[in-house]
Each structure stands twice: as structure tokens, then as C-alpha cells.
Design an enzyme around this catalytic site. Sequence first.
Site, PDB file in Angstrom:
ATOM      1  N   ASN A  94       0.872  -1.177   0.000  1.00 33.64           N
ATOM      2  CA  ASN A  94       0.000   0.000   0.000  1.00 33.64           C
ATOM      3  C   ASN A  94       0.905   1.222   0.000  1.00 33.64           C
ATOM      4  O   ASN A  94       1.515   1.544   1.018  1.00 33.64           O
ATOM      5  CB  ASN A  94      -0.891  -0.034   1.256  1.00 33.64           C
ATOM      6  N   HIS A 135      -9.468   1.143   5.147  1.00 33.15           N
ATOM      7  CA  HIS A 135      -8.178   1.328   5.824  1.00 33.15           C
ATOM      8  C   HIS A 135      -8.382   2.277   7.006  1.00 33.15           C
ATOM      9  O   HIS A 135      -9.190   3.208   6.927  1.00 33.15           O
ATOM     10  CB  HIS A 135      -7.156   1.909   4.836  1.00 33.15           C
ATOM     11  N   SER A 148       3.683  -2.108  10.314  1.00 35.25           N
ATOM     12  CA  SER A 148       5.126  -2.205  10.547  1.00 35.25           C
ATOM     13  C   SER A 148       5.743  -3.540  10.157  1.00 35.25           C
ATOM     14  O   SER A 148       6.648  -4.039  10.827  1.00 35.25           O
ATOM     15  CB  SER A 148       5.458  -1.858  12.007  1.00 35.25           C
ATOM     16  N   GLY A 151       2.893   2.289  10.813  1.00 34.04           N
ATOM     17  CA  GLY A 151       3.904   3.352  10.686  1.00 34.04           C
ATOM     18  C   GLY A 151       4.647   3.676  11.967  1.00 34.04           C
ATOM     19  O   GLY A 151       5.309   4.704  12.056  1.00 34.04           O
ATOM     20  N   GLU A 199      -4.976  -4.864  10.627  1.00 35.81           N
ATOM     21  CA  GLU A 199      -3.932  -3.864  10.833  1.00 35.81           C
ATOM     22  C   GLU A 199      -4.207  -3.114  12.131  1.00 35.81           C
ATOM     23  O   GLU A 199      -5.040  -2.184  12.145  1.00 35.81           O
ATOM     24  CB  GLU A 199      -3.932  -2.853   9.680  1.00 35.81           C
ATOM     25  N   LYS A 239       0.138   4.242  -0.227  1.00 35.07           N
ATOM     26  CA  LYS A 239      -0.497   5.422   0.385  1.00 35.07           C
ATOM     27  C   LYS A 239      -0.305   6.655  -0.520  1.00 35.07           C
ATOM     28  O   LYS A 239      -0.282   6.497  -1.732  1.00 35.07           O
ATOM     29  CB  LYS A 239       0.022   5.622   1.808  1.00 35.07           C
ATOM     30  N   GLU A 255      -6.731   4.673   8.018  1.00 35.71           N
ATOM     31  CA  GLU A 255      -6.519   6.092   7.699  1.00 35.71           C
ATOM     32  C   GLU A 255      -7.762   6.697   7.045  1.00 35.71           C
ATOM     33  O   GLU A 255      -8.011   7.888   7.163  1.00 35.71           O
ATOM     34  CB  GLU A 255      -5.266   6.226   6.805  1.00 35.71           C
TER      35      GLU A 255
HETATM   36  P1  13P Z   1       3.229   0.421   7.624  1.00 38.13           P
HETATM   37  O1  13P Z   1       3.742  -0.847   7.003  1.00 38.13           O
HETATM   38  O2  13P Z   1       3.935   1.646   7.142  1.00 38.13           O
HETATM   39  O3  13P Z   1       3.139   0.304   9.112  1.00 38.13           O
HETATM   40  O4  13P Z   1       1.712   0.607   7.099  1.00 38.13           O
HETATM   41  C1  13P Z   1       0.835  -0.450   7.175  1.00 38.13           C
HETATM   42  C2  13P Z   1      -0.382  -0.106   6.437  1.00 38.13           C
HETATM   43  O5  13P Z   1      -1.135   0.779   6.823  1.00 38.13           O
HETATM   44  C3  13P Z   1      -0.663  -0.845   5.193  1.00 38.13           C
HETATM   45  O6  13P Z   1      -1.952  -0.630   4.744  1.00 38.13           O
END
Ligand code: 13P
Length: 254
Positions: free
Chosen positions: A10, A98, A214, A174, A168, A12, A100
Amino acid sequence: MARKILIAGNWKMNGLLQDGTNLAKEVANEVKKLGKPECEFLVCPPFTLLDRVKKALRGSKVALGAQDCHMAEKGAHTGDISPLMLKDLGCTYALIGHSERRTNHGESNELVCKKALSLHASGLKAVICIGETLEERESGKTIEVCTNQIMGSVPETANATNTVIAYEPVWAIGTGKTPTATEVQETHAAIRKVVAKKLGKSVANKMRLLYGGSVKPSNATELLALEDVDGALIGGASLKATDFMSIAQSVCGK
Ligand code: 13P
């Protein structure tokens, strides 16, 4: 029950035309060199890169996915993108729900469910994301939160072919922090039970459950070896082809 491992990136809100195209080309080339043919790969660039990345992936087995979609096919929805448009561009997957999006755009389980229905109706696969916040985890509500998210955001049309669930934990995204391998396995096993309750045992046994939050080269081997972890949804580490491929290598290279 053999479930095909899915390694998904992803990206982002990252990548401009040049670096995004280069990253996709590198991933496509490296995936060709991996030993195990029964792994699946997916990259989810921002909307602006979908067409370029599709071309860069031509001839490779890496699938293309979007990071979100609208629930309608078309219409007066300024700024939105429909599943049909994504399909038109060559996408076979879309991430939905997601954290976010749930946090920054107030997306509810109900909305995520409608998006999943719409993806299924257009013949696209939905990667439905779920996961608890730190506060919810600390008050012992991880399973309860995931259960509610599955019950509310996974539609009745979901099956093991058109749907993947990505667990997740919000606090792991992150941050460099992850639950322990034991905790991940426990949560995934609980998620599979909830899926069985909702969609039946046979669907649950075949449905892929990804872990995200992560994931990096140093923890991938341990996490991806877990019984109920069928792949990874990778954020930050998917932006560097070497890291993404090193994660893939840990399970798909042998
Ligand atoms: P990270 O791998 O940067 O922690 O992000 C995970 C994520 O949100 C994947 O959709």
C-alpha cells in the site's frame, strides 16, 4: 488448507510519475526471480499512478489495486473514483476501510460494506481492512472491535475469491511496533472464527487474512510463518523495492 500467500504493498499518498513507475518496474522484475510460483503479489499505488504502474507491470504477475473506491458506479460524486473506473484501468483489487480512511474521512462499517458490495458487483476483489486502536487494545477490546468491524463491513457477497481481510492494528501502522507473533496468531484465529460465523466455515478456511502494521524485512519471516497469516499488507516498506522484495523473499523465495 492451502491458502495462496498474498504480498501486498500500500503505497499510500506516495510516488510521482517517475519514481512510482521505477518502483513498479523494479518490483515486477524482482518478482520474476522468486522461486515459489504459488505466491500472489499486489501493489496499490495512488490513483494518479494507476495507469503508469499498470503499464510498468505489463507481463509480470503483480496485480494492480487501488487504495479506495466510491460505492456508486458513476454519477455526481465530485472527486470520487468508482470500481468500474478502476476496473477500466486494469485494477483487480481495491483496499477499503483502511484505518486512515476510517479516521481521516469518518468511514463507517456500513459505508465500507457498501464499497465492498460495489467492488464485488464490478468483479473486483476487496481487501477489507480492520484493526483496533491502542486505547481499544489496552482496554482488552481487540477481538470485540475486530468482530464488529467484520460483522459490519464484510458483505454477504464475500467469499474467499473476492475478499481478503487485512488485520492492521492502528497503533502498529507506521510506528515500528507490532503485536507479538503469538498475539497476531491469536487475533487472526479469532478473526477466522468470526468469518466462519458470518460466511460459513468453508469460506473462512479458504479466505486470506493478511497482517499489516510495521511489517519489515526483520519481522516478516516470523509473522508470515504463522498458521492464520496468509500474507502481508505493507505500507512504508513497500516504497523500497529491496525491502518489499526481502519481505516477499522470506515466504515466497523458497
Ligand atoms: P506500515 O507498514 O507503514 O506500518 O503501514 C501499514 C499499512 O497501513 C498498510 O496498509
